[in-house]
Design an enzyme around this catalytic site. Sequence first.
Site, PDB file in Angstrom:
ATOM      1  N   ASP A  34       0.835  -1.208   0.000  1.00 20.80           N
ATOM      2  CA  ASP A  34       0.000   0.000   0.000  1.00 20.80           C
ATOM      3  C   ASP A  34       0.870   1.259   0.000  1.00 20.80           C
ATOM      4  O   ASP A  34       1.979   1.255   0.528  1.00 20.80           O
ATOM      5  CB  ASP A  34      -0.912  -0.033   1.246  1.00 20.80           C
ATOM      6  CG  ASP A  34      -2.099   0.897   1.113  1.00 20.80           C
ATOM      7  OD1 ASP A  34      -2.352   1.404   0.002  1.00 20.80           O
ATOM      8  OD2 ASP A  34      -2.787   1.122   2.124  1.00 20.80           O
ATOM      9  N   ASN A  82     -11.006  -2.576  -5.237  1.00 21.80           N
ATOM     10  CA  ASN A  82     -10.248  -1.641  -6.091  1.00 21.80           C
ATOM     11  C   ASN A  82     -10.928  -1.420  -7.451  1.00 21.80           C
ATOM     12  O   ASN A  82     -10.625  -0.457  -8.150  1.00 21.80           O
ATOM     13  CB  ASN A  82      -8.801  -2.112  -6.297  1.00 21.80           C
ATOM     14  CG  ASN A  82      -7.926  -1.998  -5.064  1.00 21.80           C
ATOM     15  OD1 ASN A  82      -6.982  -2.760  -4.868  1.00 21.80           O
ATOM     16  ND2 ASN A  82      -8.213  -1.032  -4.201  1.00 21.80           N
TER      17      ASN A  82
HETATM   18  C1  IPE Z   1      -5.371  -2.752  -0.123  1.00 13.99           C
HETATM   19  O1  IPE Z   1      -5.061  -1.411  -0.274  1.00 13.99           O
HETATM   20  C2  IPE Z   1      -5.382  -3.417  -1.464  1.00 13.99           C
HETATM   21  C3  IPE Z   1      -4.069  -3.575  -2.099  1.00 13.99           C
HETATM   22  C4  IPE Z   1      -2.931  -3.232  -1.587  1.00 13.99           C
HETATM   23  C5  IPE Z   1      -4.107  -4.171  -3.416  1.00 13.99           C
HETATM   24  P1  IPE Z   1      -6.197  -0.300  -0.395  1.00 13.99           P
HETATM   25  O2  IPE Z   1      -5.504   1.006  -0.529  1.00 13.99           O
HETATM   26  O3  IPE Z   1      -7.157  -0.658  -1.464  1.00 13.99           O
HETATM   27  O4  IPE Z   1      -6.932  -0.432   1.005  1.00 13.99           O
HETATM   28  P2  IPE Z   1      -7.746   0.613   1.860  1.00 13.99           P
HETATM   29  O5  IPE Z   1      -8.811   1.195   0.974  1.00 13.99           O
HETATM   30  O6  IPE Z   1      -6.786   1.661   2.310  1.00 13.99           O
HETATM   31  O7  IPE Z   1      -8.283  -0.161   3.024  1.00 13.99           O
HETATM   32  C1  IPE Z   2      -1.645   0.282  -3.359  1.00 14.30           C
HETATM   33  O1  IPE Z   2      -1.440   1.639  -3.388  1.00 14.30           O
HETATM   34  C2  IPE Z   2      -1.908  -0.280  -4.734  1.00 14.30           C
HETATM   35  C3  IPE Z   2      -3.300  -0.707  -4.958  1.00 14.30           C
HETATM   36  C4  IPE Z   2      -4.228  -0.712  -4.054  1.00 14.30           C
HETATM   37  C5  IPE Z   2      -3.645  -1.139  -6.293  1.00 14.30           C
HETATM   38  P1  IPE Z   2      -2.644   2.684  -3.330  1.00 14.30           P
HETATM   39  O2  IPE Z   2      -3.048   3.023  -4.721  1.00 14.30           O
HETATM   40  O3  IPE Z   2      -3.734   2.199  -2.452  1.00 14.30           O
HETATM   41  O4  IPE Z   2      -1.919   3.914  -2.665  1.00 14.30           O
HETATM   42  P2  IPE Z   2      -2.535   4.953  -1.619  1.00 14.30           P
HETATM   43  O5  IPE Z   2      -3.121   4.163  -0.491  1.00 14.30           O
HETATM   44  O6  IPE Z   2      -3.583   5.731  -2.355  1.00 14.30           O
HETATM   45  O7  IPE Z   2      -1.377   5.778  -1.209  1.00 14.30           O
HETATM   46 MG    MG Z   3      -4.134   2.393  -0.504  1.00 12.53          MG
END
Ligand code: IPE
Ligand code: IPE
Ligand code: MG
Length: 260
Positions: A34, A82
Amino acid sequence: MKGVLITYVPCVTAQPMEEIDPNRLPRHIAIIMDGNGRWARRHTLGRLAGHRKGAEAVRVIVEACREIGIPCLTLYAFSSENWYRPPQEVAGLMGILRDYISSELKRMLENDIRFNVIGDLEALGEPIVGILRDAMAKTAANRGMVLSLALSYGGRDEIVRAARSIAEDVARGVLTKEAVDSETFARYLYTADLPDPDLLIRTSGEYRISNFLLWQCAYTEFYFTDTLWPDFTKEELLAAIRDFQRRERRFGRVSGQAEG
Ligand code: IPE
Ligand code: IPE
Ligand code: MG
């Protein structure tokens, strides 16, 4: 002795690798990667630039796990939730996934890595499904490490699907109601051929599980770090493993009883 300069030459410091007990490695590491979006914002870049940088970190960490001797690595790359992100971001992520597989397949074959996907594979649509299936087929005989990508993955969805398949099998008479225990249940999950994760790492300073491996993490050790995923390095992976090796896993028993 005037004029003799005695310089202190420090002895070679122990390499981080040496501080790791090779006999107590996690069999399975799962990572919630993340922070790509926040990394991009910090660098005044678009979110996709963050995801591309994240894919580079994936390469480094896969190689590091293989080198350290971790048998199973599972990376949360795209959750069932997502899909609700803006369509341009979803499309961009799918493009990055395609590029990753085409550039990494050769390396997976060279490094004896079996590629695996957990999640609702069909939801990804063609041509991605074909590309993923091809990578899984070509690496199926590899034994050095299992790399699982969690794609269109949701822990609740996985459990519901398992329950549904079990109900179907009971209705068809191939399984009895009495035979449904937690071991049987686990065989209906995407992770049927994987051990439960010993260590779960989440980057970016978020302290939640976000629908990842809900069943499998019953006794997993958690490691949280503020580092954003694109900045996650082999050194930090080693720090997480060292931290894991200092913990006492009791599995509900009392201190001193054999680890179960
Ligand atoms: C979890 O991250 C999913 C992945 C890393 C693929 P998210 O960014 O989607 O999770 P939340 O929304 O912060 O819980
Ligand atoms: C994790 O990074 C990747 C996916 C969930 C696909 P994020 O896209 O959630 O990054 P933040 O949480 O917005 O920084
Ligand atoms: Mg995230």
